[in-house]
Structures are given as C-alpha cells and as structure tokens.
Scaffold this motif. Structure first.
Motif, PDB file in Angstrom:
ATOM      1  N   UNK A   1     118.586  10.256  19.426  1.00  0.00           N
ATOM      2  CA  UNK A   1     119.963   9.310  18.761  1.00  0.00           C
ATOM      3  C   UNK A   1     118.980   8.293  18.265  1.00  0.00           C
ATOM      4  N   UNK A   2     119.590   7.628  17.921  1.00  0.00           N
ATOM      5  CA  UNK A   2     119.198   6.398  17.009  1.00  0.00           C
ATOM      6  C   UNK A   2     118.059   5.208  18.080  1.00  0.00           C
ATOM      7  N   UNK A   3     117.278   4.343  17.750  1.00  0.00           N
ATOM      8  CA  UNK A   3     116.423   3.644  18.461  1.00  0.00           C
ATOM      9  C   UNK A   3     115.637   3.913  19.521  1.00  0.00           C
ATOM     10  N   UNK A   4     115.455   5.111  19.871  1.00  0.00           N
ATOM     11  CA  UNK A   4     114.744   5.652  20.488  1.00  0.00           C
ATOM     12  C   UNK A   4     115.465   6.520  21.934  1.00  0.00           C
ATOM     13  N   UNK A   5     116.950   6.704  21.789  1.00  0.00           N
ATOM     14  CA  UNK A   5     116.934   7.354  22.688  1.00  0.00           C
ATOM     15  C   UNK A   5     117.398   8.831  21.928  1.00  0.00           C
ATOM     16  N   UNK A   6     118.081   9.212  23.475  1.00  0.00           N
ATOM     17  CA  UNK A   6     118.422  10.994  23.297  1.00  0.00           C
ATOM     18  C   UNK A   6     119.189  11.550  24.362  1.00  0.00           C
ATOM     19  N   UNK A   7     119.628  12.365  25.046  1.00  0.00           N
ATOM     20  CA  UNK A   7     120.619  12.696  25.805  1.00  0.00           C
ATOM     21  C   UNK A   7     119.850  14.131  26.096  1.00  0.00           C
TER      22      UNK A   7
ATOM     23  N   UNK B   1     122.555  12.059  41.537  1.00  0.00           N
ATOM     24  CA  UNK B   1     122.032  11.439  39.877  1.00  0.00           C
ATOM     25  C   UNK B   1     120.271  11.427  40.208  1.00  0.00           C
ATOM     26  N   UNK B   2     119.408  11.699  39.140  1.00  0.00           N
ATOM     27  CA  UNK B   2     117.772  11.290  39.269  1.00  0.00           C
ATOM     28  C   UNK B   2     117.517  10.363  38.739  1.00  0.00           C
ATOM     29  N   UNK B   3     117.253   9.685  38.814  1.00  0.00           N
ATOM     30  CA  UNK B   3     116.304   8.767  37.718  1.00  0.00           C
ATOM     31  C   UNK B   3     114.858   8.912  37.703  1.00  0.00           C
TER      32      UNK B   3
ATOM     33  N   UNK C   1     112.511   6.719  29.296  1.00  0.00           N
ATOM     34  CA  UNK C   1     112.500   6.498  31.233  1.00  0.00           C
ATOM     35  C   UNK C   1     114.574   7.098  31.139  1.00  0.00           C
ATOM     36  N   UNK C   2     115.308   7.698  31.869  1.00  0.00           N
ATOM     37  CA  UNK C   2     116.319   7.570  31.714  1.00  0.00           C
ATOM     38  C   UNK C   2     116.932   8.253  33.229  1.00  0.00           C
ATOM     39  N   UNK C   3     118.121   8.779  33.633  1.00  0.00           N
ATOM     40  CA  UNK C   3     118.994   8.861  34.623  1.00  0.00           C
ATOM     41  C   UNK C   3     119.716  10.081  33.381  1.00  0.00           C
ATOM     42  N   UNK C   4     119.966  10.674  35.004  1.00  0.00           N
ATOM     43  CA  UNK C   4     120.662  12.468  34.906  1.00  0.00           C
ATOM     44  C   UNK C   4     121.201  12.139  36.030  1.00  0.00           C
TER      45      UNK C   4
ATOM     46  N   UNK D   1     124.021  21.683  36.959  1.00  0.00           N
ATOM     47  CA  UNK D   1     124.110  21.346  35.623  1.00  0.00           C
ATOM     48  C   UNK D   1     123.787  19.633  35.406  1.00  0.00           C
ATOM     49  N   UNK D   2     123.166  19.476  34.326  1.00  0.00           N
ATOM     50  CA  UNK D   2     122.554  17.739  34.630  1.00  0.00           C
ATOM     51  C   UNK D   2     122.665  17.428  33.198  1.00  0.00           C
ATOM     52  N   UNK D   3     122.693  16.227  33.122  1.00  0.00           N
ATOM     53  CA  UNK D   3     123.310  15.605  32.524  1.00  0.00           C
ATOM     54  C   UNK D   3     122.747  13.784  32.023  1.00  0.00           C
ATOM     55  N   UNK D   4     121.666  13.710  30.460  1.00  0.00           N
ATOM     56  CA  UNK D   4     121.748  12.687  31.161  1.00  0.00           C
ATOM     57  C   UNK D   4     120.877  11.584  29.690  1.00  0.00           C
ATOM     58  N   UNK D   5     121.182  10.386  29.918  1.00  0.00           N
ATOM     59  CA  UNK D   5     120.611   9.312  28.787  1.00  0.00           C
ATOM     60  C   UNK D   5     119.002   9.125  28.667  1.00  0.00           C
ATOM     61  N   UNK D   6     117.933   9.562  28.353  1.00  0.00           N
ATOM     62  CA  UNK D   6     116.829   8.476  28.137  1.00  0.00           C
ATOM     63  C   UNK D   6     116.572   7.414  26.623  1.00  0.00           C
ATOM     64  N   UNK D   7     115.831   7.034  26.637  1.00  0.00           N
ATOM     65  CA  UNK D   7     114.935   5.981  25.935  1.00  0.00           C
ATOM     66  C   UNK D   7     113.509   6.313  26.026  1.00  0.00           C
ATOM     67  N   UNK D   8     112.762   6.494  25.074  1.00  0.00           N
ATOM     68  CA  UNK D   8     111.662   7.023  24.622  1.00  0.00           C
ATOM     69  C   UNK D   8     110.902   5.801  23.796  1.00  0.00           C
ATOM     70  N   UNK D   9     109.952   5.737  23.636  1.00  0.00           N
ATOM     71  CA  UNK D   9     108.996   4.196  22.923  1.00  0.00           C
ATOM     72  C   UNK D   9     107.655   5.539  22.716  1.00  0.00           C
ATOM     73  N   UNK D  10     106.785   4.831  21.774  1.00  0.00           N
ATOM     74  CA  UNK D  10     105.498   5.574  21.712  1.00  0.00           C
ATOM     75  C   UNK D  10     104.218   3.767  21.377  1.00  0.00           C
ATOM     76  N   UNK D  11     103.431   4.046  21.331  1.00  0.00           N
ATOM     77  CA  UNK D  11     102.529   3.028  21.235  1.00  0.00           C
ATOM     78  C   UNK D  11     100.889   4.001  21.165  1.00  0.00           C
ATOM     79  N   UNK D  12     101.033   4.043  19.953  1.00  0.00           N
ATOM     80  CA  UNK D  12      99.678   4.761  19.167  1.00  0.00           C
ATOM     81  C   UNK D  12      99.547   6.593  19.612  1.00  0.00           C
ATOM     82  N   UNK D  13      98.691   6.886  20.518  1.00  0.00           N
ATOM     83  CA  UNK D  13      98.850   7.891  21.190  1.00  0.00           C
ATOM     84  C   UNK D  13      99.498   8.028  22.366  1.00  0.00           C
TER      85      UNK D  13
END
Length: 168
Positions: free
Chosen positions: A79-85, A140-142, A115-118, A98-110
């Motif tokens: 998804x946009x802005x570093x988010x994913x499902x 739930x699974x933070x 972080x997310x919750x399912x 059955x698990x479903x949840x959003x994630x937010x990811x970012x990179x800094x060099x290598x």
C-alpha cells in the motif's frame, strides 16, 4: 513421508536459487523484497509464499512426542506510504488459523524497521476414540521487526505478542 518432504524442500531451494541467479542478471542491485524482511513493498503489488513447517508438541500437551507438519500460505499486499496488508492461513490436522493485519515499514540505508498488528480467527476440532473437542477463538498479534541487508543476503528479526481475547 519425511524423505519426500526433504526432497521437496531441496527441490524448492534449487529452483529458487536458479530463479534468483536468472533474476540477478536482470537486476544490478539486491532487492530485499521477501515476506519477512520489513521493507516497504511496491504499492498495489503482492507477494505470496507457501511453506511447510514442522513442530514438535511438548510432552506436557500430548502423551507421546509428535512431529506435526503445519501448512502455511502468506500473502503481502503493498500500500502507499510504507504500509502493507498481510494475511496468513495456517493449518494442521486439528487446528486452523487465519490472520490478517496492517504493517508499516520504513528503511534507513541497509536497515529496515516494521510494526503491525494482526487479528486472528482460530478454529480446531479433534474427534479421536471418543475424545470430542472443539475450540474457537479470537486473538491479536502486535508485532515489530528489524532487518539488515547486504549485497546478496538479508537478515530479519521478528517478534510478536499473542493476546487471546476469547477462546471457547
């Protein structure tokens, strides 16, 4: 059965190594776009994985030592802005999840961080020799993850907390 599964795993590794060598000819830089690496996916693109995991139940849970295969299917959708499902389906002979949840990811060099919750639905049923048991639950699974990648290899560390809200 165990030999068959080991052969399938080695065949899968061989095919993936061959495919990655062919892909590396097309790409000049390593892309750590695996499902476990906490890097932002390209928006509106999906990656899937199919796995067979083996677990050994503790002797306190069962009367004998059992090696049980867990079949798992995962899909991660960017998804946009570093988010994913991310969605995961796990099944063994007597339990399904059955698990479903959003994630937010970012990179800094290598390095990469996520972080997310399912949210999870659990269902299990066993009816063997008069033992009739059924379980239904919600959890739930933070989770958090960190990763580092080099030219041709990446390492990830993933941690989660299991919060069971209801179990019947």
């Amino acid at each position: 059965m165990r030999r068959f599964i080991i052969i399938i795993i080695f065949l899968g590794l061989g095919i993936s190594l061959f495919a990655s060598q062919n892909d590396s000819l097309k790409r000049k830089e390593f892309e750590a776009y695996t499902l476990m690496f906490p890097r932002a996916f390209e928006p509106y693109k999906a990656k899937t994985a199919l796995a067979i995991l083996f677990t050994r139940l503790p002797m306190d849970w069962v009367e004998t030592s059992l090696d049980i295969p867990i079949f798992q299917f995962e899909i991660k959708y960017g998804l946009p802005y570093g988010f994913s499902l991310k969605s995961t389906i796990q099944t063994i002979a007597v339990s399904n999840q059955i698990r479903l949840g959003p994630r937010w990811n970012t990179s800094l060099g290598k390095f990469a961080f996520g972080a997310g919750v399912d949210m999870s639905f659990l269902y299990g049923r066993m009816n063997i020799d008069g033992f009739d048991n059924e379980a239904i639950g919600w959890a739930t699974y933070p989770n958090v993850s960190v990763g580092i990648h080099f030219k041709k290899v990446a390492f990830s560390c993933y941690g989660e907390i299991n919060n069971i809200f209801s179990m019947k």
